[in-house]
Design a protein around this motif. Structure first.
Motif, short mmCIF file in Angstrom:
data_model
loop_
_atom_site.label_atom_id
_atom_site.label_comp_id
_atom_site.label_asym_id
_atom_site.label_seq_id
_atom_site.Cartn_x
_atom_site.Cartn_y
_atom_site.Cartn_z
N ILE A 79 0.85 -1.20 0.00
CA ILE A 79 0.00 0.00 0.00
C ILE A 79 0.88 1.24 0.00
CG2 ILE A 79 -1.77 1.30 1.24
CD1 ILE A 79 -2.72 -1.29 2.49
N LYS A 80 0.57 2.17 -0.89
CA LYS A 80 1.28 3.45 -0.92
C LYS A 80 0.61 4.40 0.06
CE LYS A 80 2.48 2.85 -5.82
NZ LYS A 80 1.68 1.65 -6.10
N VAL A 81 1.36 4.85 1.05
CA VAL A 81 0.81 5.71 2.10
C VAL A 81 1.30 7.14 1.92
CG1 VAL A 81 0.61 6.13 4.58
CG2 VAL A 81 0.74 3.78 3.71
N MET A 82 0.35 8.07 1.85
CA MET A 82 0.69 9.48 1.80
C MET A 82 0.13 10.19 3.03
SD MET A 82 -0.09 12.42 -1.07
CE MET A 82 1.14 11.78 -2.20
N ALA A 83 1.00 10.87 3.76
CA ALA A 83 0.54 11.66 4.90
C ALA A 83 -0.21 12.88 4.38
CB ALA A 83 1.73 12.09 5.76
N ALA A 110 6.05 6.33 5.14
CA ALA A 110 5.22 7.13 4.23
C ALA A 110 5.97 7.38 2.92
CB ALA A 110 4.84 8.46 4.87
N LYS A 111 5.25 7.31 1.81
CA LYS A 111 5.84 7.53 0.49
C LYS A 111 5.51 8.90 -0.07
CE LYS A 111 7.44 3.35 0.47
NZ LYS A 111 8.87 3.13 0.71
N ASP A 144 1.07 7.09 -7.48
CA ASP A 144 0.68 5.82 -8.10
C ASP A 144 1.69 5.39 -9.15
OD1 ASP A 144 -1.20 3.64 -8.80
OD2 ASP A 144 -1.44 4.78 -10.65
N ARG A 145 2.17 6.32 -9.94
CA ARG A 145 3.08 6.00 -11.04
C ARG A 145 4.50 5.70 -10.58
NH1 ARG A 145 4.09 10.89 -14.74
NH2 ARG A 145 5.46 11.38 -12.97
N ASP A 146 5.02 6.55 -9.68
CA ASP A 146 6.43 6.46 -9.29
C ASP A 146 6.68 5.78 -7.95
OD1 ASP A 146 7.00 7.89 -11.61
OD2 ASP A 146 6.85 9.82 -10.58
N GLY A 147 5.62 5.68 -7.15
CA GLY A 147 5.78 5.06 -5.84
C GLY A 147 6.10 6.04 -4.73
N VAL A 202 13.77 7.61 -3.94
CA VAL A 202 13.79 8.84 -3.14
C VAL A 202 15.20 9.10 -2.61
CG1 VAL A 202 12.93 9.99 -1.08
CG2 VAL A 202 11.38 8.63 -2.47
N GLY A 203 15.82 8.06 -2.09
CA GLY A 203 17.17 8.20 -1.57
C GLY A 203 18.15 8.61 -2.66
N LEU A 204 18.02 8.03 -3.84
CA LEU A 204 18.88 8.41 -4.96
C LEU A 204 18.63 9.85 -5.37
CD1 LEU A 204 18.74 5.21 -7.21
CD2 LEU A 204 20.64 5.95 -5.77
N ALA A 205 17.36 10.25 -5.39
CA ALA A 205 17.01 11.62 -5.78
C ALA A 205 17.58 12.63 -4.79
CB ALA A 205 15.49 11.77 -5.87
#
Length: 213
Positions: A79-83, A101-102, A122-125, A200-203
Motif C-alpha cells: 500500500i502506498k501511504v501518503m501523509a 510514508a511515500k 501511483d506511477r512512481d511510488g 527517493v534516496g537516490l534523488a
C-alpha cells in the motif's frame, strides 16, 4: 480501472469533504473512511478491501499516523501511504518518512495539486512537494557518503540526472538508449554504493550533490 483510496482521519467532516473532492478525479475513488489506525486495522480484519493508496492524517486518537504507517509498512508494504496533515514541521515529515510514508501533503493543498500528487504517487511510488523535499535533503542525506568518496560511472551519473525527474524507468531507459533491465542494474549498483534503498534516496543524493540537469 480507478485506483482505490482509503482515508484515515478522525475529523469526519474533513474526510467526507475530501471524499467528495477525490470523487471528481478521473483515476481515483475513495472506498471507505477509517477514524484512526485501530479502526483501519479492524476494517482490514473484517475483510474490508485493501486499497492501493491510503491518505493518512497524523494527529488522531487511539492510534496516530506515526504508529499507523509503521504498522502498514510491516503488514501491507504494497500500500502506498501518503501523509495528509496540518503538521508540516521537520520532525513530523522525517518521522513519517522513516516510518514508511511515500508522500507528504498539507491539508491546505489545492485539489488539483492533490490529484497531481496521487498520479505521481501511483506511477512512481512516491511524491514529495518541493517544501518537503527540502526537509528531506536537509535531514536524510547521509553526510558521511559525499559524492567524491564513491566511484560513480558516467552511465550512473547520467541515470542520477534523470532520477530526479518525473520520468518512469522505462522512459529513462529510452533516453539512455538501453533496456529497462540495464537501468535497473545501474539503479541497484548506485543504491549499493550510496547505502540507500529507494528512488527517493537516490534523488536526495542527486540533488544534494549537484546532479540536476
Amino acid at each position: 480501472m480507478k485506483k482505490t483510496i482509503v482515508l484515515v482521519d478522525d475529523h469526519i467532516l474533513i474526510a467526507k469533504a475530501l471524499e467528495g473532492i477525490i470523487g471528481n478525479f478521473a483515476d481515483f475513488k475513495v472506498i471507505y473512511i477509517a477514524e484512526n489506525g485501530k479502526d483501519l486495522i479492524q476494517k482490514f480484519e473484517q475483510n474490508s478491501k485493501i486499497p492501493d493508496i491510503i491518505l493518512l492524517d497524523i494527529s488522531m486518537p487511539i492510534m496516530d499516523g506515526f504508529e499507523t504507517v509503521q504498522w502498514l509498512k510491516k503488514h501491507h508494504p504494497e500500500i502506498k501511504v501518503m501523509a495528509l496533515s496540518m503538521q508540516g514541521d521537520d520532525a513530523s515529515v522525517i518521522r513519517m518518512i522513516r516510518n514508511g510514508a511515500k508522500g507528504y501533503l498539507l491539508k491546505n493543498t489545492h485539489p488539483k495539486d492533490l490529484e497531481t500528487a496521487l498520479i505521481n504517487l501511483d506511477r512512481d511510488g512516491f511524491f514529495y512537494p518541493e517544501w518537503a523535499s527540502k526537509i528531506i535533503m536537509s535531514n536524510l542525506t547521509d553526510k558521511n557518503t559525499p559524492e567524491n568518496t564513491v566511484r560513480i560511472s558516467d552511465r550512473e551519473r547520467e541515470l542520477l540526472r534523470y532520477i530526479i525527474t518525473e520520468l518512469s524507468y522505462k522512459e529513462i531507459a529510452d533516453r539512455m538508449k538501453c533496456s529497462p533491465r540495464t537501468v535497473e542494474t545501474y539503479r541497484d549498483q548506485l543504491c549499493d554504493k550510496l547505502g540507500v534503498k529507494t528512488r527517493v534516496g537516490l534523488a536526495v543524493f542527486a540533488l544534494k550533490n549537484g546532479f540536476a540537469e
